[in-house]
Design a protein around this motif. Sequence first.
Motif, PDB file in Angstrom:
ATOM      1  N   TYR A 283       0.832  -1.193   0.000  1.00 23.48           N
ATOM      2  CA  TYR A 283       0.000   0.000   0.000  1.00 23.48           C
ATOM      3  C   TYR A 283       0.873   1.251   0.000  1.00 23.48           C
ATOM      4  N   GLU A 285       0.235   5.866  -0.147  1.00 23.28           N
ATOM      5  CA  GLU A 285      -0.736   6.956  -0.213  1.00 23.28           C
ATOM      6  C   GLU A 285      -1.095   7.230  -1.669  1.00 23.28           C
ATOM      7  N   THR A 321      -5.540   8.899   1.363  1.00 22.46           N
ATOM      8  CA  THR A 321      -5.974   7.509   1.513  1.00 22.46           C
ATOM      9  C   THR A 321      -4.882   6.576   1.006  1.00 22.46           C
ATOM     10  N   ARG A 322      -4.957   5.327   1.437  1.00 22.10           N
ATOM     11  CA  ARG A 322      -3.957   4.342   1.029  1.00 22.10           C
ATOM     12  C   ARG A 322      -4.578   3.393   0.011  1.00 22.10           C
ATOM     13  N   ARG A 360     -17.618   4.143   2.683  1.00 20.14           N
ATOM     14  CA  ARG A 360     -16.218   4.069   3.109  1.00 20.14           C
ATOM     15  C   ARG A 360     -15.374   3.360   2.050  1.00 20.14           C
ATOM     16  N   THR A 361     -15.448   3.882   0.855  1.00 16.65           N
ATOM     17  CA  THR A 361     -14.673   3.328  -0.242  1.00 16.65           C
ATOM     18  C   THR A 361     -13.952   4.450  -0.984  1.00 16.65           C
ATOM     19  N   THR A 362     -12.894   4.069  -1.688  1.00 17.09           N
ATOM     20  CA  THR A 362     -12.193   4.963  -2.604  1.00 17.09           C
ATOM     21  C   THR A 362     -12.571   4.548  -4.021  1.00 17.09           C
ATOM     22  N   TYR A 422      -8.191  -7.763  -0.625  1.00 19.48           N
ATOM     23  CA  TYR A 422      -9.491  -7.303  -0.147  1.00 19.48           C
ATOM     24  C   TYR A 422     -10.554  -8.388  -0.109  1.00 19.48           C
ATOM     25  N   TYR A 426     -14.012  -5.516  -3.094  1.00 21.40           N
ATOM     26  CA  TYR A 426     -13.619  -4.563  -4.117  1.00 21.40           C
ATOM     27  C   TYR A 426     -14.394  -4.856  -5.407  1.00 21.40           C
ATOM     28  N   PRO A 445     -11.989  -0.649  -0.477  1.00 28.57           N
ATOM     29  CA  PRO A 445     -12.293  -0.153   0.872  1.00 28.57           C
ATOM     30  C   PRO A 445     -11.363   1.001   1.258  1.00 28.57           C
ATOM     31  N   ARG A 447      -8.934   3.144   3.358  1.00 29.71           N
ATOM     32  CA  ARG A 447      -7.906   2.853   4.351  1.00 29.71           C
ATOM     33  C   ARG A 447      -7.307   4.146   4.846  1.00 29.71           C
TER      34      ARG A 447
END
Length: 447
Positions: A283, A285, A321-322, A360-362, A422, A426, A445, A447
Motif C-alpha cells: 500500500y 498513499e 488515503t492508502r 467508506r470506499t475509494t 481485499y 472490491y 475499501p 484505508r
Amino acid sequence: MRAGSGTLAVVLAGAWGVVYLATQVLVHPPLGAAATVAAGVGLSTAVVLGYPSALRGPRATRRAAPARPAQDRAPENRPLSMAGRSMPLRSGLTPDAARRTAQLLRPALGGDAIAITDTRQVLAFVGPGADHHHVGAPVQTRASRRAIDKGRTVVVSGRKDVGCPDPACPLRTAVIAPLAIGDRVVGALKVFRTRDQPASRVLVEDMARMLSLHLELAEMDRERHLAADARLDALRAQINPHFLFNTLNTIASKSRTDPDEARQLLLRLSDFFRYAVRQEGHYAEFAQEYFFVRTYLSLEQARYGDRLRVRYDIDPQVLTTRVPVLVIQPLVENAVKHGIADKVAGGTIRLRARVDPLTRTTWIRVSDDGAGMAPATIARLTGAGRRGAGAAHGSDAPEDGPADRHTGVGLRNISQRLESLYGERYTLDVRSTASSGTVVELRIPLR
C-alpha cells in the motif's frame, strides 16, 4: 400475565379497597387525601415485601454449594467465551505466539502446566516443571510422539507414563491433543496436572481444534500474502520494455533539439523506475501513486505530443488515503497503449478519484475516448477475471488478433492481487464501445 403477578394485582386492589373503607367510609369525618394515600402506599409496600411474587421471587433460600478448588471449578464456559478473541496463534506457530497462548489457556483449561510444541521441539511451557521442561528442547516423550504421529489425543496418568526423566518433576497426568492444519499435524497442545485426575479430555480437544483453526487461518494469510507479493513482483517485471525503449528514443531526439527538456525527461524516467522498483509493501498513499501516474503520462506525452491529452479530476480527500501500489498506472498505461495509440487523431485520458464516506470506499475511474474494444473481447476478458476484473485494455494475453494483442494477463494479475488484499470487498468494472473508448472503474475499501 403470569399467575403470580395476577394474584398480586388482586391482593393490591383489595388492600386499596380496605384503605378506602377505613379512611373514607368507617370514620367520620373522612380522612384527607394525603392521609389516605399514605396509608395506601404503606399497606401496598407491606404486601409486596411480604408476598413471594414474580417480581420478588420465591422466599426459599438456596443452600450454598461447598467451595471447590480454583482448578476444579468447571472451566468449560471460559474457553467458549474466549472463542471470539484473537488468539496469539492467529499469527502462526511461533515460540512467542505459543508462549502467550499457553499463558492465556492455563487458567481456562484447568491445568497446572501448559505446553505447546511443533512436531520437533517445545515452543512454550508455562507452569510447574518449567525449570526442566525447557523451551527449544526436542519432543521426546512417547505420549507426545504418539499424539503427533497418530494425530489422536493421548491421556496419560501416573508419573511414569508422563515420561519426564527428571525424578523431581511434579507432573502426574497429561492430556495431549494434536494441532493440525487440514490433515497435516503441525504440533501438540499438552495440559498437565500435578494431581492424579487429568484435565477434561473433551475440553482440551475442543481447544486444540480451535487453535488448529487459528493456525489454518494463519497459513491461509501467509499464502495469500505470498501470492500478493508474487503478483506485485510480476507487475514490476511487466513494465513494458517497449515503453523504456521508446522513452529513451524520445530523450535522445530531444537532446538534439531541446537539451533542457531531455534532462527533465531523463530525471522523470529515473523517478518512474525508482518508484516502481523500490516501493515497499502493498500500500501507498494515493498522492504517491498519483505522482507516479503523472510522471508516466508526462513521459508518454513527450512521445505522442498533442495526440495524447490528459485531464485530472482528483478530490483532495483522496490524496491521503492508502491504495494498492502499481494498480492505477497499469490501467492508465493500457488506456494509452490500446486506446489512444491506435487512434490516428489521438484522444483524451481522464483520471478521476473520489472518497465515498457513506460506503467508506475509494472510487477511481480511468477513461479514454480511444479505439475501444469489441463486445467479444470484453466478454472474453470478463470471463477470464472476477466480476469483469480482467476486462480493461489488459496486457500480455494470448494473441487472438490485432485488437487482442497483449491483453488480459496484466489486469487479471491486478484483479487477483486485489482479491488477495481485499477478498470480496472490491469491484473492478469495465465498459467499452468499439471506436468510442473504454471506462474502467475501481472501488476499494477506504484505508
